[in-house]
Design a protein around this motif. Sequence first.
Motif, PDB file in Angstrom:
ATOM      1  N   ILE B  45      13.704  14.329  15.642  1.00 38.11           N
ATOM      2  CA  ILE B  45      12.987  14.836  14.482  1.00 38.11           C
ATOM      3  C   ILE B  45      12.914  13.684  13.490  1.00 38.11           C
ATOM      4  O   ILE B  45      13.928  13.049  13.197  1.00 38.11           O
ATOM      5  CB  ILE B  45      13.699  16.058  13.890  1.00 38.11           C
ATOM      6  N   PHE B  49       9.099  12.560   7.758  1.00 40.43           N
ATOM      7  CA  PHE B  49       8.012  13.533   7.675  1.00 40.43           C
ATOM      8  C   PHE B  49       8.426  14.753   6.873  1.00 40.43           C
ATOM      9  O   PHE B  49       7.598  15.486   6.370  1.00 40.43           O
ATOM     10  CB  PHE B  49       7.609  13.994   9.080  1.00 40.43           C
ATOM     11  N   LEU B  50       9.749  14.976   6.793  1.00 42.37           N
ATOM     12  CA  LEU B  50      10.211  16.220   6.196  1.00 42.37           C
ATOM     13  C   LEU B  50      10.208  16.161   4.673  1.00 42.37           C
ATOM     14  O   LEU B  50      10.123  17.198   4.026  1.00 42.37           O
ATOM     15  CB  LEU B  50      11.630  16.532   6.676  1.00 42.37           C
ATOM     16  N   ALA B  53       7.161  17.701   3.247  1.00 36.84           N
ATOM     17  CA  ALA B  53       6.690  18.928   3.894  1.00 36.84           C
ATOM     18  C   ALA B  53       6.292  20.013   2.890  1.00 36.84           C
ATOM     19  O   ALA B  53       5.231  20.631   3.053  1.00 36.84           O
ATOM     20  CB  ALA B  53       7.741  19.447   4.864  1.00 36.84           C
ATOM     21  N   GLN B  56       2.974  19.108   1.428  1.00 34.97           N
ATOM     22  CA  GLN B  56       1.933  19.213   2.446  1.00 34.97           C
ATOM     23  C   GLN B  56       1.545  20.671   2.683  1.00 34.97           C
ATOM     24  O   GLN B  56       0.376  20.994   2.854  1.00 34.97           O
ATOM     25  CB  GLN B  56       2.425  18.607   3.764  1.00 34.97           C
ATOM     26  N   THR B  57       2.564  21.548   2.677  1.00 38.65           N
ATOM     27  CA  THR B  57       2.283  22.964   2.930  1.00 38.65           C
ATOM     28  C   THR B  57       1.453  23.546   1.794  1.00 38.65           C
ATOM     29  O   THR B  57       0.470  24.255   2.025  1.00 38.65           O
ATOM     30  CB  THR B  57       3.598  23.732   3.072  1.00 38.65           C
ATOM     31  N   ASP B  59      -0.421  21.875  -0.225  1.00 39.46           N
ATOM     32  CA  ASP B  59      -1.718  21.213  -0.141  1.00 39.46           C
ATOM     33  C   ASP B  59      -2.626  21.919   0.863  1.00 39.46           C
ATOM     34  O   ASP B  59      -3.810  22.138   0.624  1.00 39.46           O
ATOM     35  CB  ASP B  59      -1.470  19.760   0.286  1.00 39.46           C
ATOM     36  N   LEU B  60      -2.017  22.315   2.007  1.00 38.77           N
ATOM     37  CA  LEU B  60      -2.751  23.001   3.066  1.00 38.77           C
ATOM     38  C   LEU B  60      -3.446  24.256   2.542  1.00 38.77           C
ATOM     39  O   LEU B  60      -4.631  24.481   2.777  1.00 38.77           O
ATOM     40  CB  LEU B  60      -1.749  23.354   4.160  1.00 38.77           C
ATOM     41  N   ARG B  63      -6.159  23.549  -0.193  1.00 39.11           N
ATOM     42  CA  ARG B  63      -7.426  23.080   0.374  1.00 39.11           C
ATOM     43  C   ARG B  63      -8.196  24.206   1.060  1.00 39.11           C
ATOM     44  O   ARG B  63      -9.408  24.138   1.183  1.00 39.11           O
ATOM     45  CB  ARG B  63      -7.162  21.996   1.399  1.00 39.11           C
ATOM     46  N   MET B  64      -7.466  25.195   1.580  1.00 44.05           N
ATOM     47  CA  MET B  64      -8.144  26.288   2.273  1.00 44.05           C
ATOM     48  C   MET B  64      -8.839  27.215   1.295  1.00 44.05           C
ATOM     49  O   MET B  64      -9.754  27.939   1.662  1.00 44.05           O
ATOM     50  CB  MET B  64      -7.123  27.104   3.059  1.00 44.05           C
ATOM     51  N   LEU B 237     -11.285  21.241  11.803  1.00 43.07           N
ATOM     52  CA  LEU B 237     -10.056  20.452  11.666  1.00 43.07           C
ATOM     53  C   LEU B 237     -10.365  18.966  11.724  1.00 43.07           C
ATOM     54  O   LEU B 237      -9.833  18.180  10.937  1.00 43.07           O
ATOM     55  CB  LEU B 237      -9.076  20.797  12.802  1.00 43.07           C
ATOM     56  N   TRP B 242     -10.963  22.007   5.255  1.00 39.30           N
ATOM     57  CA  TRP B 242      -9.920  23.037   5.344  1.00 39.30           C
ATOM     58  C   TRP B 242     -10.422  24.405   4.921  1.00 39.30           C
ATOM     59  O   TRP B 242      -9.881  25.420   5.344  1.00 39.30           O
ATOM     60  CB  TRP B 242      -8.689  22.628   4.548  1.00 39.30           C
ATOM     61  N   LEU B 249      -9.626  30.910  10.639  1.00 39.49           N
ATOM     62  CA  LEU B 249      -8.340  31.591  10.797  1.00 39.49           C
ATOM     63  C   LEU B 249      -8.445  33.054  10.387  1.00 39.49           C
ATOM     64  O   LEU B 249      -7.926  33.946  11.065  1.00 39.49           O
ATOM     65  CB  LEU B 249      -7.257  30.888   9.967  1.00 39.49           C
TER      66      LEU B 249
END
Lengths: 265, 271
Positions: B45, B49-50, B53, B56-57, B59-60, B63-64, B237, B242, B249
């Motif tokens: 792992i 990257f963590l 996180a 990033q979540t 942001d996800l 953006r949606m 994607l 997004w 989705l």
Amino acid sequence: MSDAALSRPRVAFPPNWPARIGFIVLIAYVAYASTILDFTWDRFMRGLGQGANLLARMFPPDFAADKMALLYVGMTESLQIAIIATVVGVLLSLPLGLAAARNLAPRPLAWAARALIALFRSLHPVIVAILFVKSVGFGALAGILALIVASLGFLSKLVAESVEEMSMKPVEAVRATGSPFLSVVIMSVIPQVIARFIGFSAYQLDSNLRNSALVGIVGGGGIGSTLLTAFQRFDYDFVLTIVLAIIAIVMVGEVLSGWMRRMFQ
Amino acid sequence: MTTADVSAGRPRQWQRFSLPERIMRSAFYFVVVLAVIWSLRTIEIIPEFLYDAPQQTVDLFVRMWPIDWGWYPKVVHAALLETLHTATLGTILAVALAAPVALMVARNITRSIILNSVGRFILVATRSVHAMVWALFFVALFGPGALAGMLAIAVHSIGFTGKFLAEAIEEAKPGPIEALTAAGASPLAILIKGYWPQVKPAFLAIATFRWDINVRESAVLGLVGGGGLGMALDTALNNLYWDQVGLVLVVIFGIVIVAEIATAWIRSRII
């Protein structure tokens, strides 16, 4: 009975018109949908020709040492993903399942937990993996998190169902002694559901093993990424090796989980 | 336990499991703990990257939102129909392919252990390779599109459909079969008039249940080139749109729920 009916020869099995009409409708649908999706005989035959070509390139499977090393790395990672996801999923699904059981949890909590479980169940592991790849990056962690969500959806629902079906008498007995909620759960709920729960967990390990080959295709690590790379490099003999290895490990997993279920019955 | 033990005041020792059972269980727990420790210690792992996180979540989802509904009539509606057709045609083909295999596996119809095992191997092999891996194969054969997705769905479903179909056939009562045999019916007539009426409810239940699963599966097959909603998802994607990803989705979520309600309704009506 009239004379006409008597003179007609008796039929042992009269024609079943609804079934026949249903069958015709089915065939009409297949024809219609095939044209919509642009399936042509020509395309199919060309594909079959291509298939002979592909099979020729797949055989014999590639067992070269460097490929076996890649296979080993991918497989161990998939195995690790499956084990961690199953254990975490099992541990988390007990509280979530209890929260969703309507005979133990208060109503609002039960409905909230049920909604969460329904959400987890309706999201395909691949889609969850895509979202986790975005939030925690490429690699095994995204795969683990995606499979945890999938395990939670399946196991919590079954825990909730088993708890709702169990006998309430032991629960009342333990409550009557004035025990706190946790003692009630440990002494009267768990003993009643544990045997079925272990069976479900064994099945989930099985299914996580299968799905861990899948999450790699979208960046979740494990044998799936090895497989996708092999496909993209047209390394078809290695693809066959990987697929055979996946089939073998899934079969071993099925035997092991069946054995585990019998042990705890 | 003798009376001497009781009179000596030694408390009774009750054991729920016998000694071998306890050894097996302890060994099992030990293996589980070992497996978990091994997995946790060696899995790779990347901690860097963590750190981001949570951002990033967030942001996800930022953006949606808002979801790009305008994209639905342009691309997503056609993709949705394609997914539904893929799932339905795939299920029909799967049932057609699984029926002979199920007959081969059912021990009361095929009395040959070799043929039974061959059938069983077909069922396990088709089931353990995931629909998405089958889709990779069929895309290599037929090119990207709904044909590859439909064949992937069909081949992967053989295992599940055939397994339950074979079980239903094995559970059929021998009475009607014996009556037909005594009347001199041909094997085909025995199959159609003896087994089919007994297997029909289970058959319909299996087919509708598999259709429900296949709607879910075919929605993601497009990610590897199998056509349908997955293809739209892949496009969105790759373009990093997004808000369009969010739309796809939501549509997938909606169709999965609708399929589940529809199958539950059908099952309560006909079975």
